[in-house]
Write a protein that holds these residues in place. Structure first.
Motif, short mmCIF file in Angstrom:
data_model
loop_
_atom_site.label_atom_id
_atom_site.label_comp_id
_atom_site.label_asym_id
_atom_site.label_seq_id
_atom_site.Cartn_x
_atom_site.Cartn_y
_atom_site.Cartn_z
N ALA A 11 0.84 -1.21 0.00
CA ALA A 11 0.00 0.00 0.00
C ALA A 11 0.87 1.26 0.00
CB ALA A 11 -0.92 0.00 1.22
N ALA A 12 1.97 1.22 0.76
CA ALA A 12 2.87 2.38 0.80
C ALA A 12 3.45 2.66 -0.58
CB ALA A 12 3.99 2.13 1.81
N VAL A 13 3.91 1.61 -1.25
CA VAL A 13 4.53 1.78 -2.56
C VAL A 13 3.49 2.23 -3.59
CG1 VAL A 13 5.60 0.50 -4.48
CG2 VAL A 13 6.42 0.18 -2.12
N GLU A 14 2.35 1.56 -3.62
CA GLU A 14 1.34 1.88 -4.63
C GLU A 14 0.79 3.29 -4.46
OE1 GLU A 14 -1.37 -1.27 -3.93
OE2 GLU A 14 0.04 -2.83 -4.59
N SER A 15 0.51 3.69 -3.24
CA SER A 15 -0.06 5.03 -3.02
C SER A 15 0.97 6.12 -3.26
CB SER A 15 -0.65 5.14 -1.61
OG SER A 15 0.34 4.88 -0.62
N ALA A 16 2.23 5.87 -2.93
CA ALA A 16 3.28 6.85 -3.20
C ALA A 16 3.44 7.07 -4.70
CB ALA A 16 4.59 6.41 -2.58
N LEU A 17 3.44 6.00 -5.46
CA LEU A 17 3.59 6.12 -6.91
C LEU A 17 2.39 6.84 -7.52
CD1 LEU A 17 5.00 2.56 -7.73
CD2 LEU A 17 6.25 4.73 -7.84
N ALA A 18 1.20 6.51 -7.03
CA ALA A 18 0.00 7.14 -7.57
C ALA A 18 -0.03 8.64 -7.29
CB ALA A 18 -1.24 6.48 -6.98
N ALA A 19 0.65 9.05 -6.19
CA ALA A 19 0.64 10.47 -5.81
C ALA A 19 1.79 11.25 -6.41
CB ALA A 19 0.67 10.58 -4.29
N GLY A 20 2.64 10.59 -7.22
CA GLY A 20 3.68 11.34 -7.91
C GLY A 20 5.10 10.92 -7.66
N ALA A 21 5.34 9.91 -6.81
CA ALA A 21 6.71 9.42 -6.62
C ALA A 21 7.25 8.87 -7.93
CB ALA A 21 6.75 8.34 -5.54
N ALA A 32 9.18 1.26 3.68
CA ALA A 32 9.38 1.46 2.25
C ALA A 32 10.08 2.80 2.06
CB ALA A 32 8.04 1.45 1.50
N ILE A 33 10.68 2.98 0.90
CA ILE A 33 11.23 4.28 0.53
C ILE A 33 10.55 4.75 -0.73
CG2 ILE A 33 13.47 4.01 1.65
CD1 ILE A 33 14.62 3.18 -1.08
N ALA A 34 10.45 6.07 -0.89
CA ALA A 34 9.85 6.65 -2.09
C ALA A 34 10.70 7.84 -2.52
CB ALA A 34 8.41 7.09 -1.82
N LEU A 35 11.12 7.85 -3.76
CA LEU A 35 11.87 8.96 -4.32
C LEU A 35 10.87 9.90 -4.99
CD1 LEU A 35 14.74 10.07 -4.77
CD2 LEU A 35 14.80 8.77 -6.92
#
Length: 394
Positions: free
Chosen positions: A327-337, A351-354
Motif C-alpha cells: 500500500a505504501a509503494v502503490e499510493s506513493a507512486l500514484a501520488a507522484g513518486a 518502504a522508501i519513495a523517491l
C-alpha cells in the motif's frame, strides 16, 4: 531531548559521573539490493540521519556494564568472561536479547583484535537511539556501530572501519543469532553524506556513489509501516535456505555466480519456489549494477523504474512484502513518486519513495489516507537524509 542528550543523561544517572566520550552510528536504508548480501552479491545502502549514541566511561574494576534507555536493567559481565560469552547458542540465551548486540560486539572485537582482556579496563556504556526499531532501518547495526567505534577507541584496538563492520556482523550472526550479511554494518560504519555505498559483498570492496537528490529537486521519503519484524525469525532463514538450495541446484558456490542469462536453465532444473527465490536475487543484482550506472551517468531521476521493479520482485518472487508495504509503494507512486520500494529484510518494516520535493507533502498525505482507508495503523513518514557513518561525537 535528543538521543545524544538522553544517552549522556542516562549515563550520568547510572554512574553519578559524566561520560568520558560519546560515539554514534546511523541506521541505514537500502536504496536497492535486497537479500543479495548473503548471496555474495551487490548492494547500494545509504546511512540515514537517525543515529544510536553510546556514552562511555572507564571503570576502576574489570567489569563491562551496558545499559540503555530502551531496557529497564543494566547488564554487566567480567572482562575475563567476555571471550567465552557467546561460544555456544546456549551461552547467548543467558544474556538479555538487547544486550547481546553491544556485548556481542565486545566479544567479537576481542577476538578480531587478538586483545588480552587482562590488559584492558572495565567500561560503562549507555545507549540511546532515535533509529526506529523493527522498521527495516537497521537499528541493530546502529547499536553495533556505535559500540564498535566506542570500544575501538576506548581500548585502543586500532581496528579499521571494515574490521568494525565485520565485528558488527559477527555480533549479529553469532551473539544474536540473526543470519544477516554485512551490508548493514558497512553502511552504518562507512556511510558518507549525500552518497550511497556500492558494496561488493564477496570482495567487500566499496565505492561511494554520489546521489545528488537535493540538487535534482528530489527527496527520499521513508515510510515506516510500523509493522514490526525480526531478522531472527523463520521467514528470513527460509529465504536464505532457498538461496543456498538454488545455488547448489545450479552448481555454483553462490547466486552471485549466476546472471540473467542463466535463468532459462534455472527454470528447467529448479522447483517453482526455489526458481522464484533465485530469480529475485539474480535480477536484483543486475538492478543494483544498473542503478549505480544510472546514478553516475544520468542522475537520480533515472532510477525510478529500477526501484519499482525491485519491489515487484520482492513482492512476487521473494514473497517478503506485506499488504502495508504494498500500500505504501502503490499510493506513493500514484501520488507522484518517481520510484518506490520496500527496504530491508521484509515481512514488515519500511518502504522508501523517491519523490519530487514539491510533491513530498502530497505523497505523505496520500500514503496516510491509503493506510486509513485500509484500516492499517497510521504510518510514520519522514525524509531520509544520506548521512555520515560512525564517529566520535564528544
Amino acid at each position: 531531548m535528543t538521543a545524544r542528550d538522553a544517552a549522556v543523561a542516562a549515563f550520568t544517572h547510572l554512574t553519578d559521573d559524566a561520560p568520558g566520550g560519546v560515539w554514534s552510528a546511523p541506521g541505514r536504508a537500502n536504496l536497492i539490493g535486497e537479500h543479495t548480501d548473503y548471496n555474495d552479491g551487490f548492494v547500494l545502502p545509504v546511512a540515514i540521519g537517525q543515529r544510536t549514541y553510546a556514552a562511555l566511561g572507564r571503570r576502576t574494576d574489570r567489569i563491562v556494564r551496558v545499559a540503555s534507555t530502551f531496557a529497564d536493567d543494566a547488564v554487566d559481565v567480567r572482562l575475563d568472561e567476555v571471550p567465552a560469552l557467546f561460544d555456544s547458542p546456549a551461552d547467548r540465551q543467558r544474556v538479555p536479547e538487547w544486550a547481546r548486540y553491544p556485548l556481542g560486539v565486545a566479544w567479537a572485537a576481542l577476538r578480531v583484535a587478538g586483545a588480552d582482556p587482562r590488559e584492558l579496563c572495565g567500561l560503562d556504556i549507555v545507549f540511546a537511539s532515535d533509529v526506529p526499531v523493527g522498521a527495516g532501518l537497521s537499528s541493530s547495526a546502529a547499536i553495533e556501530g556505535a559500540a564498535a567505534s566506542a570500544l575501538n577507541d576506548a581500548w585502543g584496538l586500532g581496528l579499521s572501519p571494515l574490521d568494525l563492520a565485520r565485528i558488527g556482523r559477527a555480533a549479529e550472526n553469532e551473539a544474536v543469532g540473526a543470519p544477516t550479511g554485512i551490508m548493514d554494518q558497512v553502511a552504518s560504519i562507512m556511510g558518507r553524506a549525500d552518497a550511497a555505498i556500492f558494496l561488493d559483498c564477496r570482495t567487500l570492496e566499496t565505492a561511494s556513489v554520489d546521489l545528488g537528490f537535493a540538487a535534482a529537486g528530489l527527496e527520499l521519503l521513508v515510510i515506516d509501516t510500523r509493522v514490526q519484524h525480526s531478522h531472527a525469525n523463520g521467514g528470513y532463514r527460509e529465504r536464505r535456505a532457498s538461496c543456498e538450495a538454488g545455488a547448489a541446484g545450479m552448481g555454483v558456490g553462490a547466486l552471485r555466480d549466476l546472471s540473467v542469462d542463466d535463468l532459462p536453465r534455472a527454470e528447467r532444473v529448479l522447483d517453482d519456489v526455489t526458481l522464484r527465490r533465485v530469480r529475485h536475487i539474480v535480477t536484483e543484482n543486475q538492478r543494483v549494477l544498473d542503478t549505480v550506472r544510472a546514478l553516475r551517468e544520468r542522475g537520480p531521476r533515472a532510477i525510478g523504474e529500477l526501484l519499482v521493479a525491485s519491489h515487484a520482485s520482492m513482492r512476487d518472487d521473494f514473497e517478503i512484502s506485506v499488504p502495508e508495504l504494498d500500500a505504501a509503494v502503490e499510493s506513493a507512486l500514484a501520488a507522484g513518486a518517481i520510484g518506490a520500494r520496500m527496504t530491508g529484510g521484509g515481512f514488515g518494516g519500511a518502504a522508501i519513495a523517491l519523490v519530487p520535493a514539491d510533491l513530498a507533502r502530497q505523497v505523505t498525505d496520500a500514503v496516510g489516507l491509503a493506510f486509513e482507508d485500509r484500516g492499517f495503523i497510521a504510518p510514520l513518514v519522514f525524509p531520509l537524509v544520506p548521512s555520515a557513518g560512525a564517529r566520535r561525537e564528544a
